[in-house]
Structure formats: structure tokens, C-alpha cells
Enzyme design. Sequence first.
Site, mmCIF file in Angstrom:
data_model
loop_
_atom_site.group_PDB
_atom_site.id
_atom_site.type_symbol
_atom_site.label_atom_id
_atom_site.label_comp_id
_atom_site.label_asym_id
_atom_site.label_seq_id
_atom_site.Cartn_x
_atom_site.Cartn_y
_atom_site.Cartn_z
ATOM 1 N N LYS A 35 0.851 -1.194 0.000
ATOM 2 C CA LYS A 35 0.000 0.000 0.000
ATOM 3 C C LYS A 35 0.884 1.241 0.000
ATOM 4 C CE LYS A 35 -1.616 2.579 3.192
ATOM 5 N NZ LYS A 35 -1.494 3.906 2.574
ATOM 6 N N GLY A 89 7.727 4.745 7.708
ATOM 7 C CA GLY A 89 6.889 5.915 7.977
ATOM 8 C C GLY A 89 7.221 6.505 9.325
ATOM 9 N N SER A 90 6.238 7.083 9.952
ATOM 10 C CA SER A 90 6.501 7.806 11.202
ATOM 11 C C SER A 90 6.686 6.840 12.377
ATOM 12 C CB SER A 90 5.336 8.749 11.498
ATOM 13 O OG SER A 90 4.143 8.010 11.618
ATOM 14 N N THR A 91 7.424 7.280 13.362
ATOM 15 C CA THR A 91 7.654 6.475 14.561
ATOM 16 C C THR A 91 6.324 6.214 15.272
ATOM 17 O OG1 THR A 91 9.920 7.228 14.787
ATOM 18 C CG2 THR A 91 8.854 6.488 16.808
ATOM 19 N N GLU A 92 5.458 7.195 15.225
ATOM 20 C CA GLU A 92 4.162 7.062 15.892
ATOM 21 C C GLU A 92 3.351 5.893 15.308
ATOM 22 O OE1 GLU A 92 2.087 10.650 15.199
ATOM 23 O OE2 GLU A 92 0.272 9.931 16.172
ATOM 24 N N GLY A 117 4.594 3.489 13.442
ATOM 25 C CA GLY A 117 5.400 2.283 13.664
ATOM 26 C C GLY A 117 5.110 1.669 15.026
ATOM 27 N N GLU A 131 11.058 0.900 9.555
ATOM 28 C CA GLU A 131 12.003 1.972 9.182
ATOM 29 C C GLU A 131 11.305 3.273 9.530
ATOM 30 O OE1 GLU A 131 14.934 1.532 7.999
ATOM 31 O OE2 GLU A 131 14.904 -0.493 7.175
ATOM 32 N N CYS A 169 13.907 10.671 5.836
ATOM 33 C CA CYS A 169 13.981 10.164 7.210
ATOM 34 C C CYS A 169 15.389 10.317 7.786
ATOM 35 C CB CYS A 169 13.524 8.717 7.264
ATOM 36 S SG CYS A 169 14.305 7.685 6.028
ATOM 37 N N GLU A 199 11.315 15.342 14.676
ATOM 38 C CA GLU A 199 11.534 15.256 13.238
ATOM 39 C C GLU A 199 10.580 16.238 12.558
ATOM 40 O OE1 GLU A 199 10.332 11.591 11.308
ATOM 41 O OE2 GLU A 199 12.135 11.681 10.092
HETATM 42 P P1 NAD Z 1 2.719 7.965 8.371
HETATM 43 O O1 NAD Z 1 3.531 7.091 9.220
HETATM 44 O O2 NAD Z 1 1.464 8.525 8.899
HETATM 45 O O3 NAD Z 1 2.338 7.205 7.022
HETATM 46 C C1 NAD Z 1 3.213 6.290 6.378
HETATM 47 C C2 NAD Z 1 2.355 5.212 5.743
HETATM 48 O O4 NAD Z 1 1.630 4.514 6.746
HETATM 49 C C3 NAD Z 1 1.308 5.730 4.782
HETATM 50 O O5 NAD Z 1 1.178 4.817 3.729
HETATM 51 C C4 NAD Z 1 0.045 5.741 5.628
HETATM 52 O O6 NAD Z 1 -1.137 5.629 4.859
HETATM 53 C C5 NAD Z 1 0.238 4.515 6.476
HETATM 54 N N1 NAD Z 1 -0.461 4.516 7.748
HETATM 55 C C6 NAD Z 1 -0.884 5.565 8.483
HETATM 56 N N2 NAD Z 1 -1.481 5.134 9.615
HETATM 57 C C7 NAD Z 1 -1.405 3.786 9.600
HETATM 58 C C8 NAD Z 1 -1.796 2.763 10.502
HETATM 59 N N3 NAD Z 1 -2.396 3.042 11.649
HETATM 60 N N4 NAD Z 1 -1.539 1.475 10.184
HETATM 61 C C9 NAD Z 1 -0.911 1.167 9.046
HETATM 62 N N5 NAD Z 1 -0.513 2.093 8.149
HETATM 63 C C10 NAD Z 1 -0.742 3.388 8.426
HETATM 64 O O7 NAD Z 1 3.627 9.081 7.858
HETATM 65 P P2 NAD Z 1 3.128 10.364 7.058
HETATM 66 O O8 NAD Z 1 1.803 10.854 7.455
HETATM 67 O O9 NAD Z 1 3.307 10.008 5.647
HETATM 68 O O10 NAD Z 1 4.199 11.374 7.582
HETATM 69 C C11 NAD Z 1 4.155 11.843 8.921
HETATM 70 C C12 NAD Z 1 5.542 11.909 9.466
HETATM 71 O O11 NAD Z 1 6.174 10.631 9.338
HETATM 72 C C13 NAD Z 1 6.481 12.806 8.708
HETATM 73 O O12 NAD Z 1 6.353 14.127 9.068
HETATM 74 C C14 NAD Z 1 7.788 12.219 9.097
HETATM 75 O O13 NAD Z 1 8.180 12.653 10.353
HETATM 76 C C15 NAD Z 1 7.534 10.760 9.155
HETATM 77 N N6 NAD Z 1 7.928 10.034 7.942
HETATM 78 C C16 NAD Z 1 9.025 9.246 8.002
HETATM 79 C C17 NAD Z 1 9.428 8.568 6.877
HETATM 80 C C18 NAD Z 1 10.609 7.679 6.872
HETATM 81 O O14 NAD Z 1 11.056 7.277 5.810
HETATM 82 N N7 NAD Z 1 11.148 7.301 7.999
HETATM 83 C C19 NAD Z 1 8.752 8.706 5.702
HETATM 84 C C20 NAD Z 1 7.612 9.506 5.677
HETATM 85 C C21 NAD Z 1 7.210 10.153 6.812
#
Ligand code: NAD
Length: 795
Positions: A194, A246-249, A251, A268, A302, A399
Site C-alpha cells: 500500500k 513511515g513515522s515512529t508514531e 510504527g 524503518e 527520514c 523530526e
Molecule cells: P505515516 O507514518 O502517517 O504514514 C506512512 C504510511 O503509513 C502511509 O502509507 C500511511 O497511509 C500509512 N499509515 C498511516 N497510519 C497507519 C496505521 N495506523 N496502520 C498502518 N498504516 C498506516 O507518515 P506520514 O503521514 O506520511 O508522515 C508523517 C511523518 O512521518 C512525517 O512528518 C515524518 O516525520 C515521518 N515520515 C518518516 C518517513 C521515513 O522514511 N522514515 C517517511 C515519511 C514520513
Amino acid sequence: MTNVAEIYEEMTYGPAPEDASYVRDWLTRHGQGFGFFIDGEWIKPKDAAQTLDSFNPFTEEKLATISIAGAADVDDAVSAAAAAYPKWSAKSGHERARVLYALARLLQKNSRFLAVLETLDNGKPIRETRDIDVPLAARHFYHHAGWAQVLAQEFPGHEPLGVVAQVIPWNFPLLMLAWKVAPAIAAGNCVVLKPAEYTSLTALYFAELADEAGVPPGVINIITGAGQTGALLTEHAGVAKVAFTGSTEVGRTIRQKTAGSGKKLTLELGGKSPFIVFEDADLDSAVEGLVDAIWFNQGEVCCAGSRLLVEEGIAEQLIAKIKARLEKFRLGDPLDKAIDMGAIVDPVQLTRIRTLVRQSVEEGAEKWQPAIPCPDTGSFYPPTLLTNVAPGNTAVLQEIFGPVLTVMSFRTLSEAAALANNTAYGLAASVWSENINRALEIAGHIKAGVVWVNTTNQFDAACGFGGYRESGFGREGGREGMFEYLKLKDEWMTQNAAVLPSRTNSPIPTRHMQGIDRTHKNYIGGKQKRADGGNTLVITAHDGGVAERVGKGNRKDIRDAVEAAFKAAVWGTAHAHTRAQILYFMAENLSVRAKEFQSRLKDLTGVSSRMAKKEVACAISRLFSAAAWADKFDGLVHAPPVRNISLAINEPLGVLAIVCPDTLPLLSFISLLAPAMAMGNRCVIVPSQRYPLPATDFYQILETSDVPAGIVNIVTGARDELAPVLAGHVQVDGLWFHGTAQGSRDVERLSATNLKRTWVNNGWARDWFNPAKGEGRQFLREATQVKNIWLPYQD
Ligand code: NAD
């Protein structure tokens, strides 16, 4: 009109826009919106009303209607992947390699299209999508075609996992897809991916390429949607592994939601990476490095070098150079080949950047931005410096994921290292010095998965990428990345056998206890210590007779043990030879006392003399094995296709907690402790709850084997009371748990506090006598994390 001579004088760039008409034609053909790519076909969503719009962040025009997958769509995708799995996993490595190779070639053949599409969708400059995102994505498929080809020889005894759920972010949409899909399918898994809601388009185009490449139906499935779809996918019962970037939150949420499911997990996550410049650095190169570190991809990276740490003596000079460079910066149309920085992915992200910068300024930071033109349309944020920031400033800790750099100075190398590590994250760092000794010294001190020396933001498929600490766990790329998509065949034996039921009938006093108080204490910081509050547990032997008493450890004892382990950091930097010698010495001392341990095991567990002898002999052999491995589990030197080499070093996790099973209480205890020590971890170990006495007898072995204080800390007591405390403790970096399925679930759920690495048995027992299951590389991998140090190198 300006003539050529004037242009030479002014050095102004003309616009150099990339043609996007053929990409727009493709979008127009999909004017009705995209469905999902499931089982090799384009499928309409079950609920057609559930859509989201994808925008161009520069022009703000709508590019496409994207479908949102609901529970039934997710089910279909997972079922398609599950149905394709038996055939795909049974193919030879060579057959899979050919498919990956075809994908790599198609990415190359469509590279311009993909670069333009990515730029339209994400807002990043075409210069970057063309030269970085797309070539690296193709490289990933080439590299992993290679792993598929040699899989059987290089990963003997391993098999794929099944259906893999992959959720990726919006900052490198195609590249993250490649990082996820290539290793997964090379290993023989089938995937459901996804993409992020803002940037689904290159993944959808990739699905067309997968079809063209002859990827069998169901091997790669692409569904779209936002967080809710991601949650449905990652929590789906048919999924064997989740790979998330994606985000630590988020994750952390995924860690909690998948706890106890048996799903393998790689995360990651975010970062707050330091960019360290010493006085003897080549400052002009460092400035260009900084441009690539924090202003590459609008800072939406990231591993962005978002914290500049500069040696005090050159701080003023360096800042002046950075400002001069930024005054020449060009923001603009991302399709213009001559711009430095494009648009922020979405107004939501722009607001987030603005809010965090405002907060940082309110907390005392001084903001500087160059006086350069900014387009009137789209989500733009200028390159920004924040000076006068305190270590606790929001911009230093959080971040931002935007083009914002904080600046702090340092006086000594150790201060630089302390500032660099003063973060919950540990993804990457960049170090600039012309003195190789200095650069390598600080590279060793930094707690991060990647350290770039005199370079930054380098990536390659051969070099594992991933974080320490709250930047997540697992690696993508290289050999270590392949292990994330494989498992050992028959790793576990039977379920519900690792924990033996406690005896419920009243204990009968036996010869051991009569008249003497033999309460075994805990072993903390090299000393025997009474359990907090003097609480004890009666240990009954197999026949119901009271054997002896042990301390009943609690939260406070665990805290003390972790503290002692935390303080003993020197073990991690002790020579492997020194660690080996100590492990050999432990084996020797156990040999000397083998008879005592044999009779202890016989009396306590009721095994025959022959079995007791076998267990002690095997424990001695296991200590020898760990000693042998201490200086042989070497790292690697990678040669990526740039002017660098990368040293992949296996570093200890740090404080490693171990909770032991009841079965074979001496052998399982040693099998877990010895490799953890060999790799340089400091351990807090909870021995078998039912039969802890072989572990408490072991104190004397530790005391007579020169094991430095704090390296091994032993707390006896109730497994399911102590394990959750360890799992939630933020100073514990890793946790190996052998207990019940419920206990495993609790450990995984609670480990989300600091995202510590876990290795749990989910209630299964292990064949500790079998060297293929009770020792070896798997244990060593679980005890270490790979740090890649990139060095300039050219022959
Ligand atoms: P996010 O973690 O919200 O989203 C990343 C992915 O996870 C997206 O595909 C999203 O649809 C999906 N997602 C969101 N909630 C989910 C859940 N509960 N269960 C499963 N999947 C879920 O990140 P974002 O909104 O794209 O960005 C927010 C912050 O995340 C950024 O400001 C940045 O700090 C961080 N980020 C980090 C990376 C990285 O490579 N480490 C990449 C993008 C964003």
C-alpha cells in the site's frame, strides 16, 4: 532579450522544463480513477464511493482519483497473494531472478516516465527523481535478482515467510516500493503493498510494469488508501510479515497491534540525524554535503542531516558559507531541471513544518531564511536555519520532515558525540573531517545505523539501511535485508513445552533445606543481592520435594539490574578476543564443576544421570561455540557503485534482556547468555522460573571467570511479572523471551515504548541440544545490529 554574453556575465539559468505531456496522457486515460492491482488484474473497489484525490503539490491541480481499499478489498488482495504463494515460493531461484531482472530492465526503459510521474505527484525536483529515485529503484531489482539466483546456496536451511504486507511513505514512493518488493519476492514471498495516500501513482504504474514483466498473478498486489487501509492490511490474519516505513508514531502502533500474532516485523521510522563538521573539514564540500543532507527532497527524508553540529572555532565561517549558498538557492517548478528544491508534498505537511518552526522560535530559536523568490502556487517552504537552539528545543528533538536545519556548536569530539546521540532516534549521521582518525573515532561512538564520512545521503541496494533505537529495527538491502524476508525451517519444535507447570501440591521439605537458610540471591553488578523486600520463592524439585529458595525479584530488582548493565558499557568495546577468553574461562570453570551441576540437574529436574551429563557437556560446548564466534562474526565491506566503500559492522544491541524457558534450565540459559555476551551485550537475565537453581549456581562460575561486573545480571522470580517490566524499560535495547504465547504477546506489545528489538518464542519450544537450533549465526544476528560506515574510496 538577454544575449549569451550577458548570460555568461550573470550566470542566470533559463527555465529547463521537462516534458510531461505523455505522462499526463496516461493520467487522462485513467480519468475515471484507478482501481487495485490484485491477482494480476485491475479490480474495481467494492465500495466505489470510497476515493481520495491525488494532487500536484506545485500546481495544486488534481492528478487522479485514487480508490480506498476497505476490508473486503484487503481480503481479496491477501487471498490473491496467499493463492500465488505455493507456486512462487516453489520456483527455482533462477526463475525468480529472471522476473526481477525483467522488472529492473522495465524500470530502466521507463525511467523518464517514472521520474516525471513521481515529480508531478510528489513535488520533488525532476533532477532527483531522474538521477536518484528511479536509478536506485532499478538497482534494487538488479541486486535482488542476484539474491534470488544464489538464494539456495547463500541461505541454506531458510524458507520464505508467505504473504508480506508492505506499507510505505510518500517521500520516496517508487524507491521505497523497490526496497520493499524486491527482497520480498526474491526470497519467494508474495506481497500486498500500500503506497502512501499522497503518492500512489508510481506504484500503480509499477503494477502495469509488473504485468508486462511477466510477474505471475498474485505475486505483487497493489492496493491504495490511507491509514485505515494500512491498518487493515497490517492487522490482517493472513499476513506473515509486515514491513513498514513511515513515522515512529505509526510504527509504534503497528508494533502494538501485531504483538503476539507471530508476524515478523521490520520498521524503518523517523530520524533526527546529526551532520557533524570538524574544524579540519573541507568546508566548501561540507556546505554542498549539507545541501544534499537537509535540502535534498525538501528535507522530507527520514535520514536528513537536520542537526548541524559544528566545531566552535569555525561555526561563524561555516554559517556564513551556508547563508551565501542558500542565497543562490532556487525554489520552483519541480519539473524544471535547474531548480534546487521543489514543493512540499501536501499542505498538511507544510502546516506541520510551519507549526514546528513557530514553536521552536517561541522557545528561543533564531530563524534565518534567504531572500530568494518563492513560487506563488503550491506548497513551498524556503530553506531555513535555526540558530541559538537549546538541546531541548522542539526543532532539535522532533523530526520536522522539511527543509529546516538546527545549528549547534561543540568544543570536543566527545561533546559532539554526546550531542549527536542526544536523541531518541538513531537512523544516520554524517561526519566531516579531513582527519580519518577523528572521523572514524566519532563514527564508532555514534548510535546510528548509517554513518557517512565526508559524504551524505548515499544509498545502495548492497548496503543495509535501517535504524538504531526509535528509528526502528530491521535492515533493507544487502544480505541482512534478505534475512528479514526469510525464516529458518523448523526453527521451533512443539508448542506449550517451553514452560513447565509449577507444582501446585504443597511442597515436602527434603534433605536440601533441613535447618539451613539457603536462599539464593539475585546477581547484580557483580554482587549477590537479596531481592527487594526480602521476598522469596520456594523451588520444588520434580518430585515435589523442596529444593531451595530463590529471591522473588520485582520491578525494583529489574531496575537495579538494568542500571548495572547500562553502566557496564565498556563490554561493548572490549576486544572480541577478550570476550572470547572470558567465555572460554567460563567453560573451563563449568567443566571443573561439571559433577555438581549434573547432580543439581538430576535432583532438581529428575533427568537421568546420562541426560544431566549430556546437558552439562552441551552447555560447556555452547560456551566454546560462543567464544569461537566472538571474533568470527565479522562484518562486510560493500562496494557500492559510487566512490565509496561501506564497512558493515556488527555492533551489540547494548542492554539485552533475556527471559529463559524452563526446559533444560542450564543449557537454555547458557545457549542464550553466551552468544549475547560474545557479541558485546550486557545482559539482564531471568532464568527458568521453575528451575532457576542451575543459574544461581552459575554465580560462582561468573565470579571465578573474570566476568566484569554488570555484564551478567541475574534476577530470579516469576517470568510473567518480570518480562513486562523489562519489555517496558526504556534502557533495555533488546529482549529475548522464552515463555508462553501470552507472555510473548505482552513483551511485543510493551516493547513499543522504545521500539526495542524483540525475539520471542510465541510459546514454542526449541531443540536446545541441536546445534543447528541452539546456537550459531541466528543467535548472533539477533544479538547485533549492523552499522554501515561509508568512507570515500577510489582505487
Ligand atoms: P505515516 O507514518 O502517517 O504514514 C506512512 C504510511 O503509513 C502511509 O502509507 C500511511 O497511509 C500509512 N499509515 C498511516 N497510519 C497507519 C496505521 N495506523 N496502520 C498502518 N498504516 C498506516 O507518515 P506520514 O503521514 O506520511 O508522515 C508523517 C511523518 O512521518 C512525517 O512528518 C515524518 O516525520 C515521518 N515520515 C518518516 C518517513 C521515513 O522514511 N522514515 C517517511 C515519511 C514520513
